[in-house]
Design a protein around this motif. Structure first.
Motif, PDB file in Angstrom:
ATOM      1  N   ALA A  21       3.792   7.804  -3.613  1.00  0.00           N
ATOM      2  CA  ALA A  21       3.023   5.950  -3.481  1.00  0.00           C
ATOM      3  C   ALA A  21       4.016   5.307  -4.857  1.00  0.00           C
ATOM      4  O   ALA A  21       3.944   3.650  -5.088  1.00  0.00           O
TER       5      ALA A  21
ATOM      6  N   ARG B 237       9.469   2.702  -0.659  1.00  0.00           N
ATOM      7  CA  ARG B 237       8.286   1.467  -0.576  1.00  0.00           C
ATOM      8  C   ARG B 237       9.195   0.777  -0.344  1.00  0.00           C
ATOM      9  O   ARG B 237       8.238  -0.644   0.278  1.00  0.00           O
TER      10      ARG B 237
ATOM     11  N   ARG C  98       8.586  -1.408   3.676  1.00  0.00           N
ATOM     12  CA  ARG C  98       8.018  -2.720   4.542  1.00  0.00           C
ATOM     13  C   ARG C  98       8.733  -2.700   5.085  1.00  0.00           C
ATOM     14  O   ARG C  98       8.092  -4.108   6.057  1.00  0.00           O
TER      15      ARG C  98
ATOM     16  N   HIS D 279       2.266   2.591   5.602  1.00  0.00           N
ATOM     17  CA  HIS D 279       2.318   1.531   4.039  1.00  0.00           C
ATOM     18  C   HIS D 279       1.268   2.592   3.575  1.00  0.00           C
ATOM     19  O   HIS D 279       1.213   2.044   2.186  1.00  0.00           O
TER      20      HIS D 279
ATOM     21  N   ALA E 226       3.334   4.694   1.005  1.00  0.00           N
ATOM     22  CA  ALA E 226       4.184   4.127   0.270  1.00  0.00           C
ATOM     23  C   ALA E 226       3.623   3.909  -0.722  1.00  0.00           C
ATOM     24  O   ALA E 226       3.934   4.187  -1.771  1.00  0.00           O
ATOM     25  N   THR E 227       2.162   2.914  -0.833  1.00  0.00           N
ATOM     26  CA  THR E 227       1.892   1.740  -1.598  1.00  0.00           C
ATOM     27  C   THR E 227       0.542   2.796  -2.208  1.00  0.00           C
ATOM     28  O   THR E 227      -0.131   2.950  -3.409  1.00  0.00           O
TER      29      THR E 227
END
Length: 166
Positions: free
Chosen positions: A24, A30, A34, A72, A75-76
């Protein structure tokens, strides 16, 4: 530290494992995620839209959406959904069942699809079909069930000890 950069509290929408926390914080992941997230979702919606006339449909569109949502999450560290994914399953099953039941109640075969054509100045002529509602029900059921399983596996901490471990 500003509130925007605070680490989220552990919970059902955040990754608790150390590996998720490391990923993350990766700025490359990141940034790339997107664009990939948006492209995969766009492709999934195309598969859903064209599924009743061409290869694709609710199942494969649901799996593509799950892949985007897992990316997502990795990554976050947070979920892109605002609801518990398992809540989507009964709605999807109900929509798919009702879509098949309506023709039956009208004296036609179960799951008989109705279709027609609509012409608009913006898009020209395009076909609509009630099979899209069935596909959307399948889509919701697949997204909800698959994400619930994936999130349960993501939240597993192999270092965690439970009662009875030696």
């Amino acid at each position: 530290m500003s509130p925007r950069h605070k680490k989220p509290a552990p919970g059902p929408t955040t990754g608790n494992s150390p590996a998720t926390a490391l990923l993350a914080n990766d700025p490359i992941l990141r940034t790339v995620s997107r664009a990939v997230f948006a492209l995969v979702l766009l492709f999934a919606f195309l598969l859903l839209w064209r599924g009743h006339n061409a290869p694709g449909g609710g199942f494969i569109a649901g799996l593509m959406t799950v892949c985007a949502l897992i990316l997502h999450r990795i990554a976050t560290g947070t979920s892109a959904l605002r609801v518990d994914p398992i809540r989507l399953v009964p709605w999807g099953l109900a929509l798919a069942f009702v879509t098949g039941l309506v023709p039956y109640l009208l004296g036609r075969p179960f799951l008989k699809s109705a279709f027609g054509y609509i012409t608009t100045p913006l898009t020209g002529e395009f076909e609509w079909a009630s099979a899209l509602l069935f596909d959307f029900g399948v889509y919701l059921a697949v997204v909800g069930g698959s994400l619930a399983i994936a999130y349960a596996l993501i939240d597993v901490d192999p270092q965690e000890r439970v009662e009875g471990d030696q």
